[in-house]
Design an enzyme around this catalytic site. Sequence first.
Site, PDB file in Angstrom:
ATOM      1  N   PRO A 256       0.837  -1.209   0.000  1.00 43.44           N
ATOM      2  CA  PRO A 256       0.000   0.000   0.000  1.00 43.44           C
ATOM      3  C   PRO A 256       0.872   1.259   0.000  1.00 43.44           C
ATOM      4  CG  PRO A 256      -0.745  -1.560   1.677  1.00 43.44           C
ATOM      5  CD  PRO A 256       0.574  -2.075   1.167  1.00 43.44           C
TER       6      PRO A 256
ATOM      7  N   ASP B  53       5.078   1.262   9.205  1.00 38.62           N
ATOM      8  CA  ASP B  53       6.535   1.337   9.061  1.00 38.62           C
ATOM      9  C   ASP B  53       7.174   1.436  10.445  1.00 38.62           C
ATOM     10  OD1 ASP B  53       8.874   1.936   7.048  1.00 38.62           O
ATOM     11  OD2 ASP B  53       9.124   3.275   8.766  1.00 38.62           O
TER      12      ASP B  53
ATOM     13  N   TYR C  42      13.474   2.715  17.003  1.00 39.04           N
ATOM     14  CA  TYR C  42      12.420   3.621  17.473  1.00 39.04           C
ATOM     15  C   TYR C  42      11.983   3.255  18.904  1.00 39.04           C
ATOM     16  CZ  TYR C  42      12.023   4.680  12.426  1.00 39.04           C
ATOM     17  OH  TYR C  42      12.273   5.001  11.120  1.00 39.04           O
TER      18      TYR C  42
ATOM     19  N   LYS D 217      13.420  -2.256  10.398  1.00 42.97           N
ATOM     20  CA  LYS D 217      14.779  -1.908   9.956  1.00 42.97           C
ATOM     21  C   LYS D 217      15.830  -2.422  10.922  1.00 42.97           C
ATOM     22  CE  LYS D 217      12.548   2.241   8.272  1.00 42.97           C
ATOM     23  NZ  LYS D 217      11.596   2.634   9.324  1.00 42.97           N
TER      24      LYS D 217
ATOM     25  N   HIS E  37      18.995  -0.031   7.976  1.00 42.08           N
ATOM     26  CA  HIS E  37      18.501   1.311   8.322  1.00 42.08           C
ATOM     27  C   HIS E  37      19.414   2.434   7.811  1.00 42.08           C
ATOM     28  CE1 HIS E  37      15.828   3.376  11.562  1.00 42.08           C
ATOM     29  NE2 HIS E  37      16.015   4.168  10.529  1.00 42.08           N
TER      30      HIS E  37
END
Length: 317
Positions: A13, A43, A48, A77, A110
Amino acid sequence: MKKLTFRDGDKIPAIGLGTWKSDPGKVGDAVSAALETGYRHIDCAAIYGNEAEIGEALQKSYSDLGISRKDVWLTSKLWNREHKREDVIPALKQTLSDLQTDYLDLYLIHWPVAFRPDLEGFPRSDDDYLPLSEVPLTETWDAMLEAKKQGLIRHAGVSNFSIKKLKELIRHLGEDPEMNQVELHPYLQQKELLKFCKEKGILLTSYSPLGSGDRPERLKKEGEPTLLDNEVILSIAEKQEATPAQVLIQWAVARGTCVIPKSTNPGRIDENFNSKEVDLDEEDMEQIESLDIHFRYLDGTVFETESEMYRDIFDEG
Ligand code: A2P
């Protein structure tokens, strides 16, 4: 929802939910709100620090919405500390466990930068890095392909790679990257990279599409231009009866890229997804094209070393 097609015919998508800077305590609700709105692309990244909460939210949403794992596209990542061949699959398995899944749809290297495997946090000196001569990107890439062979990931790609670095992997025996995720917005249109990737069958994902205004202060420059209140974007938004964010998102989609606006606000999550109703015309596209000033919100200097080891990360000369 528009989809982009991988070389093997698989489809992703075009609009995904970005989760960088989505704080613990907020990211789970953001993912749930996004899935409820209709997003089917999330994502993520290990660095993170919020994948476990995303994993919880995914489980809950699958049952609340009557959907299953295969209905949602999950990207994550590999962090800079895990570039050594033997570290890639263990790092991936940690992400799989956090996201409560047994495969990823897409896994990316990453950054083209390697840290020491024992580093806690971010580098403080050059000693905290490993040079690419010691851990070549091709070694990390080989391990990514091994993960694909083992069925742990369906597609493999990279992030923050220049044309020069992509060429290193393309020349390498094995499979080429299928995705490159880079900063891309009207101030940094990445025309050459987009052309190169199209020719090579590599898809692009646009990150920081809204200008990443919630970056930590240390990553900001004084007087940097903002996207959401750019006059041209505002006038197109008015003409299209859309919001500036919707114009920016649809510009990225119209250029054939995936785009991953971050939000933890339910109203804005909805607004960003509903940008799919906005149809920019040729005049809008031309006007936005004139905004390219080659400005990076994330210029990579945060990963530069004192020595020559890591300099000019985007190979801009
Ligand atoms: P918030 O999470 O409070 O919605 P980027 O995707 O370029 O990194 O930008 C993320 C920033 O843009 C965040 O500060 C986010 O705030 C904000 N943002 C997300 N969607 C919108 C929107 N539709 N309008 C204005 N700001 C937005």
